[in-house]
Structures are given as C-alpha cells and as structure tokens.
Scaffold this motif. Structure first.
Motif, PDB file in Angstrom:
ATOM      1  N   ALA A 236       0.956  -1.160  -0.028  1.00  9.99           N
ATOM      2  CA  ALA A 236       0.045   0.053   0.248  1.00  9.99           C
ATOM      3  C   ALA A 236       0.733   1.400   0.078  1.00  9.99           C
ATOM      4  O   ALA A 236       0.251   2.346  -0.349  1.00  9.99           O
ATOM      5  N   GLY A 237       2.119   1.172   0.323  1.00  5.95           N
ATOM      6  CA  GLY A 237       2.861   2.298   0.306  1.00  5.95           C
ATOM      7  C   GLY A 237       3.547   2.715  -0.874  1.00  5.95           C
ATOM      8  O   GLY A 237       4.371   3.591  -1.077  1.00  5.95           O
ATOM      9  N   GLY A 238       3.491   1.848  -1.896  1.00  8.11           N
ATOM     10  CA  GLY A 238       4.339   2.033  -3.170  1.00  8.11           C
ATOM     11  C   GLY A 238       3.483   2.668  -4.158  1.00  8.11           C
ATOM     12  O   GLY A 238       2.381   3.487  -3.691  1.00  8.11           O
ATOM     13  N   SER A 239       4.212   3.090  -5.422  1.00  6.12           N
ATOM     14  CA  SER A 239       3.575   4.305  -6.206  1.00  6.12           C
ATOM     15  C   SER A 239       2.136   3.542  -6.540  1.00  6.12           C
ATOM     16  O   SER A 239       1.250   4.487  -6.601  1.00  6.12           O
ATOM     17  N   ILE A 240       2.049   2.676  -7.089  1.00  6.95           N
ATOM     18  CA  ILE A 240       0.821   2.092  -7.708  1.00  6.95           C
ATOM     19  C   ILE A 240      -0.117   1.501  -6.322  1.00  6.95           C
ATOM     20  O   ILE A 240      -1.343   1.922  -6.458  1.00  6.95           O
ATOM     21  N   GLY A 241       0.407   1.021  -5.418  1.00 10.72           N
ATOM     22  CA  GLY A 241      -0.479   0.815  -4.193  1.00 10.72           C
ATOM     23  C   GLY A 241      -1.006   1.716  -3.482  1.00 10.72           C
ATOM     24  O   GLY A 241      -2.229   1.794  -3.224  1.00 10.72           O
ATOM     25  N   GLU A 260       1.638  -3.047   4.491  1.00  8.99           N
ATOM     26  CA  GLU A 260       2.975  -2.818   3.943  1.00  8.99           C
ATOM     27  C   GLU A 260       3.880  -3.131   4.899  1.00  8.99           C
ATOM     28  O   GLU A 260       4.004  -3.082   6.113  1.00  8.99           O
ATOM     29  N   GLN A 261       5.227  -3.313   4.289  1.00  8.61           N
ATOM     30  CA  GLN A 261       6.452  -4.047   5.243  1.00  8.61           C
ATOM     31  C   GLN A 261       7.215  -2.891   5.363  1.00  8.61           C
ATOM     32  O   GLN A 261       8.211  -2.660   6.356  1.00  8.61           O
ATOM     33  N   SER A 262       7.139  -1.506   4.732  1.00  7.69           N
ATOM     34  CA  SER A 262       8.189  -0.526   4.931  1.00  7.69           C
ATOM     35  C   SER A 262       7.372   0.601   5.849  1.00  7.69           C
ATOM     36  O   SER A 262       6.085   1.110   5.666  1.00  7.69           O
ATOM     37  N   VAL A 289      -1.407  -2.060   8.761  1.00  8.33           N
ATOM     38  CA  VAL A 289      -0.684  -3.085   9.217  1.00  8.33           C
ATOM     39  C   VAL A 289       0.362  -3.451   8.600  1.00  8.33           C
ATOM     40  O   VAL A 289       0.739  -3.451   7.289  1.00  8.33           O
ATOM     41  N   LEU A 290       1.425  -3.445   9.308  1.00  6.52           N
ATOM     42  CA  LEU A 290       2.780  -3.996   9.099  1.00  6.52           C
ATOM     43  C   LEU A 290       2.871  -5.243   8.779  1.00  6.52           C
ATOM     44  O   LEU A 290       2.283  -6.315   9.653  1.00  6.52           O
ATOM     45  N   GLY A 291       3.580  -5.890   7.792  1.00  6.70           N
ATOM     46  CA  GLY A 291       3.822  -7.241   7.497  1.00  6.70           C
ATOM     47  C   GLY A 291       4.302  -7.501   6.128  1.00  6.70           C
ATOM     48  O   GLY A 291       4.353  -6.675   5.151  1.00  6.70           O
ATOM     49  N   SER A 292       4.680  -8.752   5.873  1.00  8.61           N
ATOM     50  CA  SER A 292       5.300  -9.150   4.686  1.00  8.61           C
ATOM     51  C   SER A 292       4.357 -10.073   3.815  1.00  8.61           C
ATOM     52  O   SER A 292       3.859 -10.883   4.635  1.00  8.61           O
ATOM     53  N   VAL A 293       4.152 -10.003   2.915  1.00  2.72           N
ATOM     54  CA  VAL A 293       3.196 -11.052   1.835  1.00  2.72           C
ATOM     55  C   VAL A 293       3.855 -12.337   1.838  1.00  2.72           C
ATOM     56  O   VAL A 293       3.106 -13.284   1.461  1.00  2.72           O
ATOM     57  N   THR A 294       5.263 -12.488   2.049  1.00  3.21           N
ATOM     58  CA  THR A 294       5.781 -13.682   2.444  1.00  3.21           C
ATOM     59  C   THR A 294       5.498 -14.418   3.528  1.00  3.21           C
ATOM     60  O   THR A 294       5.631 -16.001   3.688  1.00  3.21           O
ATOM     61  N   HIS A 295       4.837 -13.951   4.363  1.00  9.85           N
ATOM     62  CA  HIS A 295       4.265 -14.566   5.602  1.00  9.85           C
ATOM     63  C   HIS A 295       2.817 -15.000   5.641  1.00  9.85           C
ATOM     64  O   HIS A 295       1.831 -14.121   5.774  1.00  9.85           O
ATOM     65  N   ARG A 296       2.577 -16.145   5.184  1.00  5.71           N
ATOM     66  CA  ARG A 296       1.193 -16.677   4.799  1.00  5.71           C
ATOM     67  C   ARG A 296       0.072 -16.450   6.271  1.00  5.71           C
ATOM     68  O   ARG A 296      -1.028 -16.055   5.984  1.00  5.71           O
ATOM     69  N   ARG A 297       0.636 -17.025   7.329  1.00 10.33           N
ATOM     70  CA  ARG A 297      -0.368 -16.828   8.528  1.00 10.33           C
ATOM     71  C   ARG A 297      -0.603 -15.455   8.801  1.00 10.33           C
ATOM     72  O   ARG A 297      -1.610 -15.157   9.455  1.00 10.33           O
ATOM     73  N   ARG A 298       0.528 -14.386   8.811  1.00  8.28           N
ATOM     74  CA  ARG A 298       0.144 -13.122   9.027  1.00  8.28           C
ATOM     75  C   ARG A 298      -0.852 -12.444   8.130  1.00  8.28           C
ATOM     76  O   ARG A 298      -1.726 -11.922   8.485  1.00  8.28           O
ATOM     77  N   CYS A 299      -0.623 -12.876   6.761  1.00 12.84           N
ATOM     78  CA  CYS A 299      -1.562 -12.488   5.822  1.00 12.84           C
ATOM     79  C   CYS A 299      -3.263 -12.922   6.204  1.00 12.84           C
ATOM     80  O   CYS A 299      -4.149 -12.242   6.115  1.00 12.84           O
ATOM     81  N   HIS A 313      -3.283  -6.982  -4.856  1.00 14.44           N
ATOM     82  CA  HIS A 313      -2.093  -7.447  -4.475  1.00 14.44           C
ATOM     83  C   HIS A 313      -1.104  -6.515  -5.392  1.00 14.44           C
ATOM     84  O   HIS A 313      -0.586  -7.009  -6.612  1.00 14.44           O
ATOM     85  N   ALA A 314      -0.462  -5.414  -4.762  1.00  6.75           N
ATOM     86  CA  ALA A 314       0.296  -4.745  -5.634  1.00  6.75           C
ATOM     87  C   ALA A 314       1.850  -4.811  -5.152  1.00  6.75           C
ATOM     88  O   ALA A 314       2.712  -4.104  -5.600  1.00  6.75           O
ATOM     89  N   ALA A 315       2.101  -5.711  -3.931  1.00  6.26           N
ATOM     90  CA  ALA A 315       3.463  -5.843  -3.273  1.00  6.26           C
ATOM     91  C   ALA A 315       4.172  -6.682  -4.370  1.00  6.26           C
ATOM     92  O   ALA A 315       3.788  -7.832  -4.848  1.00  6.26           O
ATOM     93  N   ALA A 316       5.418  -5.938  -4.686  1.00  9.18           N
ATOM     94  CA  ALA A 316       6.298  -6.861  -5.536  1.00  9.18           C
ATOM     95  C   ALA A 316       7.580  -6.066  -5.811  1.00  9.18           C
ATOM     96  O   ALA A 316       7.641  -4.772  -5.401  1.00  9.18           O
TER      97      ALA A 316
END
Length: 596
Positions: A236-241, A260-262, A289-299, A313-316
């Motif tokens: 969500a913090g990126g340019s597209i997100g 967002e992870q940043s 919400v802080l978090g990484s898309v690589t953490h399935r349980r957090r998502c 899903h814009a995180a990449a």
C-alpha cells in the motif's frame, strides 16, 4: 461655492478610500472610485451654484468633471506607471497558453505578483487571433513561435480548461518547437480543493508529456465492487499501491486495510488517507498493518480480522536490474509472496483477488518479468483448484512518475546540466500515468470471473530517447550533439542493463478479446494445472533454501514462462561467493539453531 465644492469632493474621495489606496497597486476599483468621486464633485458644483445663486453655465460642470478626472486619475496612474516600471521590467515575461477563465485568473494573479509579467495569450480558438484580452494581444496556436518572438516571452505557461477538449499531441508538438521552457499551473480540482493556488507554477505534468488524454473508468461498475466492502491493498505504500488506496477510498468501502512492510511508507499513506477521509467526510475505517506478503499466517490473520472481501495485490519487487542482482529475494517476494497471499485469501474466504502484473511478464528476458509471469501461473492454477475466491490479473506497462520512473530521473539530470542517460537509442516502452493505470486496474478487477489476464491498452509505445529530447526542449534547452555542439544538454547512451529488453510486449498470444471497456482487453494465455504449479513451487523452495540461483533460473525456464535470459546469472551474492550453493536448512524439530 468653490470652497464648499472642494470640501464635498475631498469628503467623497475620503469616503471612497481613494486617499488610502497605495498608488503602485492601483486597480480598476480605484478607477471606478475616481469616476464616482468626480461625478459627486460635479453634482456638488451644480447644487452649490444653485444654492448660492451663482451663474454656472451648463458646460462648466462637464468641463470641470473632465479636467478633475484627468487631474486626479492621470496623476495617480502616471505615478503608478513610473513607480512600477522598473519592477515590471525586472519580471520574467510569460505567454499564457489558454484564453479562458483559468488563463484570465492566472494573468490577474501574475500581474499582482513579483516574479512574472503576462505579455500575451495563446487561444486554442483560431478566431480569437489578433484580438485583445485585458489589453494583451491574443495569438492562435498556429502562431505560437511568432508570439514568442514578437512579445519576447521568456516562458510559456499552460492554463488549459479542464472541461475543454484539447488535442494534447498536436499542442505538445507545437510547444516542443519553442525555444523557451514550458510550464503549467494546477488543475481546477486542485484549486477548488485548496491544494494549490493559480499562480503555483510547476513543470509540465506527466500526462502532458504523455501527449494523450486519459480515459476514465465506468465509476458505477467500480463502485459496485467496492462500496461498503472491506478491501485490502498489499504494497500500500508503493506508487501503484498508494494510488489504488486513494481511489478505493473515494468509492467509500466500509474498511480499507493498508498492508505494507516499509514502516515509513505505511505511516505516510495512512496519514494521507485519514486526512482525505476526514476532509471529504468519507467515513472509511482505515487500518495500517505492518507485514510481509511472504508470511502466509500473518496475511491470513489480517484478512480474517478485518473480514476482507477484496484484495489488490500490488506488493512486488519491480526494478529490473535490482531483481536481476537479487534473484532469490525476487522469487521470494514476487512468486512466493503472491502464492502465500493468495492461499491466505482462500483460507479467509476473500471473494476477489486481483494481481497487479506487468508487461515484462510477456516473453521475459529478466528474472523480474519471469517471476511475475510465474506469479500469474500460480493464480491461474489456484483458480482451477477452487472457485470460492475469484482470481484475476491486470497487466500493464510502465507508469510515469512511479518510483524508478525515467521522467523524474531525466528532469533531475536536465536541471543538473546533464548528461541525460538513456540505455539504448532504440529502446521503447509503453507508458501510462499512475492515476489512469490504477483506475483501470479497479475497473478490470471488477470484471474478473476467475483466472483471466486483463491487459490495459497503453496507447502508442514511446521511444525513451525521444521522451528525453522532448523534456529537454520543453524545459527551454537544446540537445547537445555532433550536429549542435553548442547545445545545452547531451544525451548519453549507456547500454542495456542486465535483463533489459529493447521492446516490451503486452500479449503472449495474438488473440486478445475485447471487454466492455475500450482500453481493457482480455488475453488468452497458457496456464498449468495446479499439480504442475505445486511441483514447481516445491522445486523453487529447495533451490531458494540452497541459494542456488542457477537452479532458480532453470526452473523459471521449465515453468513455461517463456523466459529467455539475455545474459548469465547476475546475482551479486552468487557471483561473489564461491561456496554457493549451500545445503538446505535441516529439519530441527522446532528447535532454534544458533550459527557460530
């Protein structure tokens, strides 16, 4: 009688505020006050002549009024002209392109300022040519160069009406031929919202450089899929997100979850969205919400906590050379991040999942593009495995003004005196503005029925070298070349970077299908059954755990991504560590290992 007339005249001028007016800032209001004051004085002369029974011929009040006006107005405006002349001469002369209400407001604001002096208008209506507006000459677009030459304008300012259709491509071509910088003023929406003033001069907007008018989505269809819903945006913090969040917010969802992870990016977009929601009374519940898309349980926990119904899903990782130099992290974030977020969405009962993809996923020559194509294959496989969550993908090209975009880079290089760096003289890219891309993503996402790849019509491809030249010319400078050694800014070609292609494509196949929106197509792309995708993901997991970049590259080829690298593995760690690959982490039975 004369004394009484003088006293009445002075009283009238005092009441009208003429003696309080600062001469150098006299305006038409002072002019009207003088006329009214002189009229009162002339009437007073007639009245006192009658009261004192003095002989006042009928012509005397008229002659008296004329002389009084010339004396009072003439002296003041003459003094104003003398006082203001040095300052006016010191101002930068500007030509205003646009002779509508916005242009009039701009001319008035600049005339009262200390930096710019309007010297003429350029009207988009040819019939206005040779007319006068506020004492300033009006030229047609066809006579732009003549206007600059005759009026000795130092810059041109665009003041185009938002509601008036303009052929941007033709106008931009005419402006590009000028030898002066071209700038613009805020849009009417910014003025109405109080976000800017009419005389806030800025460099040309990105959509102006693009040379085409953005097409708006069908607001009713988009609102139907967002209004009153719980929506989550990853990255969500990126340019597209972040732009997706802004536009989703205005469709009034019940809940908007920013994932967002940043930390700083998340803080910035949350603060902006809360402000917009409060100012516009949108009553949207915004959660950061802080978090990484690589953490399935957090998502999954986040989606269940906020009862999320739609995920964008814009995180990449999207920067081609950086992903080329960090292969494992690129795969982890782009492929596994998409997989884990999608599995979390299925478990949480999310209704709709939209992946933001890229044109670099089409016949990729770099790891970033191949990883995004692999992410598409993962979602296509999941779409075949179940039907509860509708998965769709939206693929488009470069967005102007995003982080890493060439436009701000070129602008900074030009301001620094050059050179402007372009990788190859023939390199071309598709471009779209961030707002337009985000709007069409929302539109395409609402059309998804399961497993579709939507492709946005990016218009005509843009040659990067031509874009650089256009920016140089529009900033009032000349390109320095062998033919023009006295030019200002040189364009230097640095060579293609690892994984970079000369030409980008949007379709793998040649049979796109139209949709209800003229700028959204649906592509029929190759897909894999979920069993094959799952097997590939298992192999990616083992190769990633071993930090085996070469194995990862081979798997990307095996996965029917059409990946054809144009060089050897360029991962920085892989190329500088002779001990790789390493053994996968052992099964510790839940114990924590401490490395010595």
């Amino acid at each position: 009688m004369s004394l009484a007339t003088v006293l009445v005249t002075i009283g009238a001028f005092i009441k009208l505020g003429l003696y309080r007016a600062v001469i150098r800032y006299l305006s038409e209001h002072a002019f009207l006050a003088i006329i009214l004051g002189v009229a009162i004085s002339s009437v007073a002369l007639i009245v006192f002549g009658f009261l004192f029974q003095a002989l006042v011929p009928r012509s005397v009040p008229v002659i008296y009024g004329a002389f009084a006006f010339l004396l009072v107005a003439g002296t003041r405006f003459t003094v104003r002209a003398i006082v203001r002349r040095p300052r006016e001469k010191a101002k930068n002369t500007v030509l205003i392109v646009g002779a509508g209400p916005k242009g009039m407001q701009l001319a008035s604001a600049l005339a009262q300022g200390v930096e710019y002096r309007p010297v003429g208008f350029v009207s988009l209506v040819s019939s206005n040519h040779r007319s006068l507006i506020s004492g300033l000459p009006v030229y047609s677009v066809e006579h732009l160069e003549k206007a600059v030459r005759e009026l000795d304008a130092s810059r041109a300012l665009l003041a185009l009406e938002d509601s008036v259709p303009v052929n941007r491509k033709e106008l931009l071509a005419a402006l590009e031929r000028l030898s002066i910088p071209v700038q613009t003023v805020p849009s009417m929406s910014e003025l109405v919202a109080g976000q800017a003033r009419i005389n806030d001069i800025r460099d040309l907007e990105i959509e102006d450089l693009l040379g085409r008018d953005p097409m708006r989505p069908d607001a009713a269809i988009v609102s139907e899929s967002l209004y009153g819903k719980s929506v989550m945006v990853t990255g969500a913090g990126g340019s597209i997100g972040s732009e997706l969040c802004r536009q989703i917010l205005r469709h009034k969802p019940r809940v908007l979850v920013l994932f967002e992870q940043s930390e700083f990016s998340l803080y910035a977009i949350e603060r902006e969205l809360r402000t917009i929601s409060d100012v516009e009374s949108l009553d949207v519940s915004v959660h950061a919400v802080l978090g990484s898309v690589t953490h399935r349980r957090r998502c999954e926990a986040v989606m269940k906590a906020f009862d999320v119904q739609a995920v964008y899903h814009a995180a990449a990782y999207k920067h081609v050379p950086l992903v080329e130099h960090n292969v494992i992290e690129g795969i982890q974030n782009n492929v596994f991040g998409t997989w884990h977020t999608a599995e979390a969405a299925i478990s949480a009962g999310v209704e709709r999942f939209v992946l933001i993809s890229t044109d670099k996923a089409v016949r990729p020559t770099n790891v970033m593009g191949a990883s995004k194509r692999m992410a598409e294959l993962v979602l296509q496989g999941l779409s075949q495995r179940q039907s509860k969550t509708v998965f769709s993908m939206v693929r488009f090209g470069n967005v102007l003004g995003s982080s890493g975009s060439v436009v701000p880079l070129f602008r900074d290089q030009i301001r620094d005196g050059g050179p402007v760096t372009v990788t190859h003289p023939d390199i071309i890219r598709y471009f779209m503005t961030i707002p337009e891309a985000s709007q069409l993503v929302l539109q395409a996402g609402s059309m998804g029925r399961g497993g579709e790849v939507f492709v946005l019509d990016m218009g005509e491809p843009v040659k990067i070298a031509d874009l650089a030249r256009k920016m140089i010319h529009l900033m009032g400078l000349e390109e320095k070349s062998d033919d023009n050694p006295a030019g200002d800014i040189e364009i230097v070609f640095t060579g293609l970077r690892p994984g970079e292609k000369l030409y980008e494509e949007l379709l793998i196949g040649d049979n796109p299908q139209g949709t209800s929106h003229p700028r959204i197509m649906m592509a029929w792309e190759v897909s894999l059954p979920w069993a094959s995708v799952e097997d590939l993901l298992s192999k990616f997991t083992r190769a990633s755990q071993a930090f085996d970049c070469r194995a990862v590259v081979e798997l990307l080829k095996e996965g029917r991504t059409a990946y054809q690298p144009n060089g050897d593995v360029a991962d920085l760690v892989w190329c500088n560590n002779t001990d790789l690959p390493i053994s996968p982490a052992p099964d510790t039975g839940g114990k924590v290992l401490h490395l010595k």
